[in-house]
Scaffold this motif. Structure first.
Motif, mmCIF file in Angstrom:
data_model
loop_
_atom_site.group_PDB
_atom_site.id
_atom_site.type_symbol
_atom_site.label_atom_id
_atom_site.label_comp_id
_atom_site.label_asym_id
_atom_site.label_seq_id
_atom_site.Cartn_x
_atom_site.Cartn_y
_atom_site.Cartn_z
ATOM 1 N N ARG A 41 -11.397 -25.631 -30.339
ATOM 2 C CA ARG A 41 -12.116 -24.580 -31.294
ATOM 3 C C ARG A 41 -12.769 -23.354 -31.858
ATOM 4 O O ARG A 41 -13.645 -23.932 -31.080
ATOM 5 C CB ARG A 41 -12.377 -25.903 -32.712
ATOM 6 C CG ARG A 41 -11.702 -27.376 -32.572
ATOM 7 C CD ARG A 41 -12.786 -27.391 -33.441
ATOM 8 N NE ARG A 41 -11.373 -29.852 -33.347
ATOM 9 C CZ ARG A 41 -10.933 -30.256 -34.014
ATOM 10 N NH1 ARG A 41 -10.455 -29.550 -34.571
ATOM 11 N NH2 ARG A 41 -10.213 -31.298 -33.697
ATOM 12 N N GLY A 42 -12.562 -22.664 -32.362
ATOM 13 C CA GLY A 42 -13.268 -21.690 -32.525
ATOM 14 C C GLY A 42 -13.239 -19.907 -33.218
ATOM 15 O O GLY A 42 -11.982 -20.372 -33.224
ATOM 16 N N PRO A 43 -13.860 -19.364 -33.232
ATOM 17 C CA PRO A 43 -13.442 -17.857 -32.999
ATOM 18 C C PRO A 43 -12.341 -17.570 -32.615
ATOM 19 O O PRO A 43 -11.788 -17.557 -31.875
ATOM 20 C CB PRO A 43 -14.554 -17.174 -32.722
ATOM 21 C CG PRO A 43 -15.594 -17.961 -32.633
ATOM 22 C CD PRO A 43 -14.798 -19.635 -32.050
ATOM 23 N N SER A 44 -11.656 -17.426 -33.659
ATOM 24 C CA SER A 44 -10.081 -16.922 -33.293
ATOM 25 C C SER A 44 -9.438 -15.906 -32.561
ATOM 26 O O SER A 44 -9.079 -15.885 -31.088
ATOM 27 C CB SER A 44 -8.855 -16.456 -34.090
ATOM 28 O OG SER A 44 -8.461 -17.719 -35.064
ATOM 29 N N GLY A 45 -10.955 -14.342 -32.161
ATOM 30 C CA GLY A 45 -10.358 -13.746 -30.694
ATOM 31 C C GLY A 45 -10.617 -13.814 -29.790
ATOM 32 O O GLY A 45 -10.101 -14.061 -28.776
ATOM 33 N N TYR A 46 -12.315 -14.778 -29.419
ATOM 34 C CA TYR A 46 -12.375 -15.703 -29.145
ATOM 35 C C TYR A 46 -10.868 -16.724 -27.910
ATOM 36 O O TYR A 46 -11.203 -16.666 -26.923
ATOM 37 C CB TYR A 46 -13.519 -16.359 -28.842
ATOM 38 C CG TYR A 46 -14.698 -15.784 -28.663
ATOM 39 C CD1 TYR A 46 -15.432 -14.375 -27.750
ATOM 40 C CD2 TYR A 46 -15.684 -15.780 -30.154
ATOM 41 C CE1 TYR A 46 -16.249 -13.713 -27.818
ATOM 42 C CE2 TYR A 46 -17.328 -14.455 -30.208
ATOM 43 C CZ TYR A 46 -17.029 -13.557 -28.978
ATOM 44 O OH TYR A 46 -18.079 -12.713 -29.016
ATOM 45 N N LEU A 47 -11.081 -17.421 -29.171
ATOM 46 C CA LEU A 47 -9.599 -18.306 -28.973
ATOM 47 C C LEU A 47 -8.614 -17.705 -27.725
ATOM 48 O O LEU A 47 -8.224 -17.514 -26.713
ATOM 49 C CB LEU A 47 -8.773 -19.692 -29.941
ATOM 50 C CG LEU A 47 -9.889 -20.955 -30.318
ATOM 51 C CD1 LEU A 47 -9.451 -20.490 -31.576
ATOM 52 C CD2 LEU A 47 -9.830 -21.277 -29.647
ATOM 53 N N ASP A 48 -8.573 -16.498 -28.302
ATOM 54 C CA ASP A 48 -7.209 -15.986 -27.829
ATOM 55 C C ASP A 48 -6.993 -15.010 -26.571
ATOM 56 O O ASP A 48 -7.081 -15.058 -25.929
ATOM 57 C CB ASP A 48 -6.484 -14.562 -28.368
ATOM 58 C CG ASP A 48 -5.810 -15.214 -30.541
ATOM 59 O OD1 ASP A 48 -5.587 -16.470 -29.490
ATOM 60 O OD2 ASP A 48 -5.997 -14.261 -31.373
ATOM 61 N N ALA A 49 -8.972 -14.386 -26.690
ATOM 62 C CA ALA A 49 -8.626 -13.734 -25.404
ATOM 63 C C ALA A 49 -9.023 -14.860 -24.238
ATOM 64 O O ALA A 49 -8.831 -14.714 -23.321
ATOM 65 C CB ALA A 49 -10.404 -13.461 -25.876
ATOM 66 N N PHE A 50 -9.348 -16.479 -24.150
ATOM 67 C CA PHE A 50 -10.104 -17.748 -23.448
ATOM 68 C C PHE A 50 -8.163 -17.755 -23.338
ATOM 69 O O PHE A 50 -7.888 -18.262 -22.178
ATOM 70 C CB PHE A 50 -10.923 -18.574 -23.980
ATOM 71 C CG PHE A 50 -11.027 -19.337 -22.787
ATOM 72 C CD1 PHE A 50 -11.883 -19.930 -21.987
ATOM 73 C CD2 PHE A 50 -10.096 -20.630 -23.350
ATOM 74 C CE1 PHE A 50 -12.096 -20.234 -20.914
ATOM 75 C CE2 PHE A 50 -9.779 -21.485 -21.778
ATOM 76 C CZ PHE A 50 -11.088 -21.236 -21.382
ATOM 77 N N ALA A 51 -7.622 -17.460 -24.221
ATOM 78 C CA ALA A 51 -6.238 -18.342 -23.899
ATOM 79 C C ALA A 51 -5.221 -17.654 -23.380
ATOM 80 O O ALA A 51 -4.305 -17.984 -22.600
ATOM 81 C CB ALA A 51 -5.545 -18.887 -24.777
ATOM 82 N N GLN A 52 -5.826 -16.316 -23.388
ATOM 83 C CA GLN A 52 -4.943 -15.331 -22.149
ATOM 84 C C GLN A 52 -4.381 -15.690 -20.285
ATOM 85 O O GLN A 52 -5.204 -15.834 -20.083
ATOM 86 C CB GLN A 52 -5.785 -13.264 -22.311
ATOM 87 C CG GLN A 52 -5.322 -12.495 -23.226
ATOM 88 C CD GLN A 52 -4.825 -11.573 -23.208
ATOM 89 O OE1 GLN A 52 -5.023 -11.571 -21.968
ATOM 90 N NE2 GLN A 52 -3.571 -11.253 -23.614
ATOM 91 N N GLY A 53 -3.206 -15.823 -20.413
ATOM 92 C CA GLY A 53 -2.519 -15.976 -18.985
ATOM 93 C C GLY A 53 -2.547 -17.501 -19.079
ATOM 94 O O GLY A 53 -2.173 -18.515 -18.150
#
Ligand SMILES: Nc1ncnc2c1ncn2[C@@H]1O[C@H](COP(=O)(O)OP(=O)(O)OP(=O)(O)O)[C@@H](O)[C@H]1O
Length: 295
Positions: free
Chosen positions: A224-236
């Motif tokens: 859970r968290g801010p969408s931008g950070y979530l997407d960055a973290f989930a890359q790859g």
């Protein structure tokens, strides 16, 4: 690794709808498996083919190294159906006698002990049993047969919590003494997670995933968290579910390895990690799907 069961390219069509699509499955000796899938995923069709109740359109099945032909039920297999088709007029003990004649490892002392444990009266007619007691007759057969491959389809249906616990306990105790391969088809995923070592997950007639329960749990993360950070973290990484909220936050369900260092960095950017039960992971998988080719 010795395999008690192998099936290759099993397909089954009902009219125009494909109930099974090229299903491949391998069950190792002495392992407990869970077979999971939503309603209509194809579990019962698969089990009916394995047990010889219906025939596949394509594919082949091997039990204990022998190819199974049309109509042949291997003696190494004990299949406990969700709904019994026992003759209603027969008494419990007569049904057990029939089962004992088929299974060469049958243990009568153990069957009697189980009847006591589950308060099952051997003289009762099947048609006079409650739903839970009917499941219990099948479960006693499944346990006392000590077949090299035992398949239970929804074994605890109708059992109260105490009886369910007793069943899992009896199974684990007996499995420790007499290891064999057991496959559970069930909707009670979190209950099975404490018993099964590996799971097969079916969806729309296909095997979506097969994996060790321990690995599944170690690789499943709810973030859970801010969408931008979530997407960055989930890359790859393998994302099986993603949802954003109006507030700019959201959740992501990842099925991948996350190192401690990655986790600490993510936490610093405001992402929190929650544990995901097998039941919840399964729900997200069913919702979001997963490309099974990615392994
Ligand atoms: N006898 C039949 N005739 C026509 N279609 C069938 C038949 N049996 C099953 N199907 C269809 O095949 C598909 C797979 O059904 P199946 O009963 O194998 O699923 P399942 O995973 O066991 O579901 P559930 O968890 O609800 O028992 C479904 O789309 C179902 O409607």
């Amino acid at each position: 690794m010795n395999r008690i069961f192998v099936c290759n390219n099993l397909s089954k069509k009902y009219g125009r709808s494909m109930a099974l699509r090229n299903v491949n499955m391998e069950l190792e000796e002495n392992v407990i498996y869970g077979l999971l899938g939503r309603n209509g995923a194809g579990k019962t069709t698969l089990l009916n083919i394995i047990s010889g109740s219906i025939f596949a359109d394509t594919g082949e099945i091997e039990v204990a190294g022998k190819l199974i032909g049309h109509g042949g039920i291997p003696r190494e297999l004990c299949y406990v159906r969700e709904k019994s088709y026992f003759y209603g007029n027969a008494r419990v003990v007569e049904i057990l006698e029939m089962a004992s004649a088929f299974h060469e490892n049958w243990d009568w002392d153990y069957a009697r002990e189980l009847m006591k444990t589950f308060h099952l009266d051997g003289n009762k007619k099947i048609k006079h049993l409650s739903r839970g007691m009917e499941s219990t007759v099948g479960n006693i057969i499944g346990l006392a047969s000590r077949a090299p491959l035992t398949i239970f389809d929804e074994p605890v249906l109708g059992l109260d919590v105490l009886m369910r616990e007793r069943f899992y306990q009896a199974l684990m105790n007996d499995y420790a003494l007499y290891p064999r391969t057991i496959l559970f088809s069930t909707h009670l995923i979190d209950e099975i997670a404490t018993v099964a070592e590996k799971v097969y997950i079916m969806e729309a007639g296909k095997i979506l995933l097969h994996e060790e329960v321990e690995n599944l749990q170690a690789r499943s993360h709810l973030l859970r968290g801010p969408s931008g950070y979530l997407d960055a973290f989930a890359q790859g990484k393998r994302v099986i579910y993603r949802e954003s909220y109006g507030s700019g936050g959201g959740i992501a369900v990842l099925f991948d390895t996350i190192t401690e260092q990655e986790k600490q960095e993510a936490v610093r950017s405001g992402i929190s990690f929650d544990e995901l039960s097998l039941q919840k992971l399964f729900a997200y998988l069913a919702e979001g799907g997963l490309d099974s080719d990615k392994g």
